[in-house]
Design an enzyme around this catalytic site. Sequence first.
Site, mmCIF file in Angstrom:
data_model
loop_
_atom_site.group_PDB
_atom_site.id
_atom_site.type_symbol
_atom_site.label_atom_id
_atom_site.label_comp_id
_atom_site.label_asym_id
_atom_site.label_seq_id
_atom_site.Cartn_x
_atom_site.Cartn_y
_atom_site.Cartn_z
ATOM 1 N N ASP A 60 77.199 86.353 98.083
ATOM 2 C CA ASP A 60 77.465 85.640 99.580
ATOM 3 C C ASP A 60 77.530 86.925 100.548
ATOM 4 O O ASP A 60 78.056 86.418 101.849
ATOM 5 C CB ASP A 60 78.753 84.615 99.517
ATOM 6 C CG ASP A 60 80.058 85.163 99.190
ATOM 7 O OD1 ASP A 60 79.974 86.222 98.474
ATOM 8 O OD2 ASP A 60 81.008 84.765 99.865
ATOM 9 N N ASP A 112 79.939 88.960 101.447
ATOM 10 C CA ASP A 112 81.080 89.382 101.908
ATOM 11 C C ASP A 112 81.602 90.672 101.540
ATOM 12 O O ASP A 112 82.712 91.021 102.102
ATOM 13 C CB ASP A 112 82.063 88.005 102.026
ATOM 14 C CG ASP A 112 82.512 87.690 100.454
ATOM 15 O OD1 ASP A 112 82.028 88.333 99.501
ATOM 16 O OD2 ASP A 112 83.580 86.872 100.419
ATOM 17 N N ASP A 155 77.323 91.565 97.582
ATOM 18 C CA ASP A 155 77.502 90.615 96.434
ATOM 19 C C ASP A 155 76.610 89.301 96.807
ATOM 20 O O ASP A 155 76.215 89.258 98.130
ATOM 21 C CB ASP A 155 79.142 90.207 96.243
ATOM 22 C CG ASP A 155 79.703 89.605 97.213
ATOM 23 O OD1 ASP A 155 79.126 89.647 98.412
ATOM 24 O OD2 ASP A 155 80.759 88.849 97.048
ATOM 25 N N SER A 184 81.237 83.738 95.441
ATOM 26 C CA SER A 184 81.440 84.964 95.667
ATOM 27 C C SER A 184 80.660 85.704 94.600
ATOM 28 O O SER A 184 79.761 86.006 94.490
ATOM 29 C CB SER A 184 82.893 85.364 95.847
ATOM 30 O OG SER A 184 83.012 86.480 96.481
#
Length: 555
Positions: free
Chosen positions: A296, A298, A294, A139
């Site tokens: 990834d 999400d 960010d 993340s």
Amino acid sequence: MKQLIEEWMQHPEYQQELETLADDTKLKERFSLNLQFGTGGMRGKLGAGTNRINTHTIRLVAEGLARQIEAHGELAKVRGVVIAYDTRHYSQHFAYETAGVLAAHGIQSYVFKESRPTPELSFAVRYLAAYAGVVITASHNPKQYNGFKVYGEDGAQLTPQFADEIVAHMNKVSSVFEIPNLSRSQLQTSELCVELLEKLDDAYLQALMRLKLKDDVNHELAIVYTPLHGSGLVPTMRGLQSYGFSNVHLVKEQATLDGEFPTVTYPNPEEPDAFRLAMALGEKVGAQLLLATDPDADRLGVAVLDNGAYKLLTGNQLGALLLHYMLSVKQVPHNAAMIKTIVTSEFGTAVAEKFGVTTINTLTGFKYIAEKIAEWEQTKAYTFLFGYEESYGYLAADFVRDKDAVQIALLTAEMAAYYDLRGQTLTDVLKGLYEELGYYKEALISLTFDGMEGQQKIADIMTKFRKKTPIEFAGIPVVKTEDYLTQSVNGLPKADVVKFLLADESWICVRPSGTEPKCKVYIGVKKESEAQSEQAIEQLKQAVKKLIEEVEAFH
């Protein structure tokens, strides 16, 4: 432990790295425990050892998943697993290592040929009717980290039962160095590994287009977007273009997909530093809106032009603005409900009440929001409208079952362009909501405690708040204490969380982080003016810090 360390030191992939750790304490720390796998997956620093993310700890969790799938029969193996990955170091390598372990068990996998966001993985699991999904990501953590997250057939993060089954199978593996797997070259000639890209990109984009609420917006609004070197680049830029925005400027220095994240200290859109280059470009091109995803994709961060300077919106502010926009312009079902977490501001609740919409609270973690969506599909008790958490995670349409920064980047751009055409900025709308509903303000105290001693400190802090329950904070009486570990609070599952409700509608919530060695304290207030809310927040922060300092002094 000595035998375990020797086994790892004999492996050519790790020998050199481990030999450089002359400090015995540092060496033991690598093997003091195994990385924990739970409903949020597994996350840790890259490196050699059982307490690190590396080829063989990835193979171990992939083996646990493979055995779980085998236990559920041939149909589960045929339906298979979709695998995506972000731009971090070794992410693609770990993705194909996962596919290789699954293939050794005769399990079908679908691997994205390029880095793609976590929400697109969630979408792909549902779109392909796969049994499960995996995304290799840490993340918004720093560059030293990576991780392994597993998704169920509904595209949501794992249920506790699914996670427990994987862990049980992992515990039966005698040696991580004896796990069977197919190499990447073997996978290329195997029908058990299918590579994905364009078809899923197009299907995801089509779903995103259904999210559009209004066409009468200023499509020439100047927008700056940065993927922070991450996987949001392709779907977000395609989405903005398809939504008709013709004045989008990409931060080129951060459009390189680079796991070193060379232009930021942390690739986290919650950090002001992440917007430094976006702000510089925004000033150059006269942008009204800055968007950052960010690694990834999400989580979404947003900054807006306000009196000649860029102002970062908090997750609570953006969530309330999006909810207000959706309720203002779309046809809302009679049983519509929005979902937020217990540490998210009550600002959104006030917005929902204004439109007669129900608010449902869940524990921290988007998997709980996804659980509610699935529950309502069966019971028809409510129709999902919007879900969000204060940490920059939002979901506006349930074709994805996790937070989706791509969805929200498009919806935020539309919202800003809608108000711009009507002579308002997002800060104008926000100020109007504050004037009408009250000045809500929030703060987060995040304390990091590393190692085994750190874990004990966190446990002691939680014990302090439980066993010596405060009767007041900064002179404001506590009117109710909600201990989610020892009480049944609003029917929610048990969790290591304590929340204090104060006499003036303020609240304080304390919990350990589920993914990092941190203890987090959330504070929320509501006052009649901005100055009053800022003063109240500061007073409560000082009161909380004093209590925590008492625990640290004990150590």
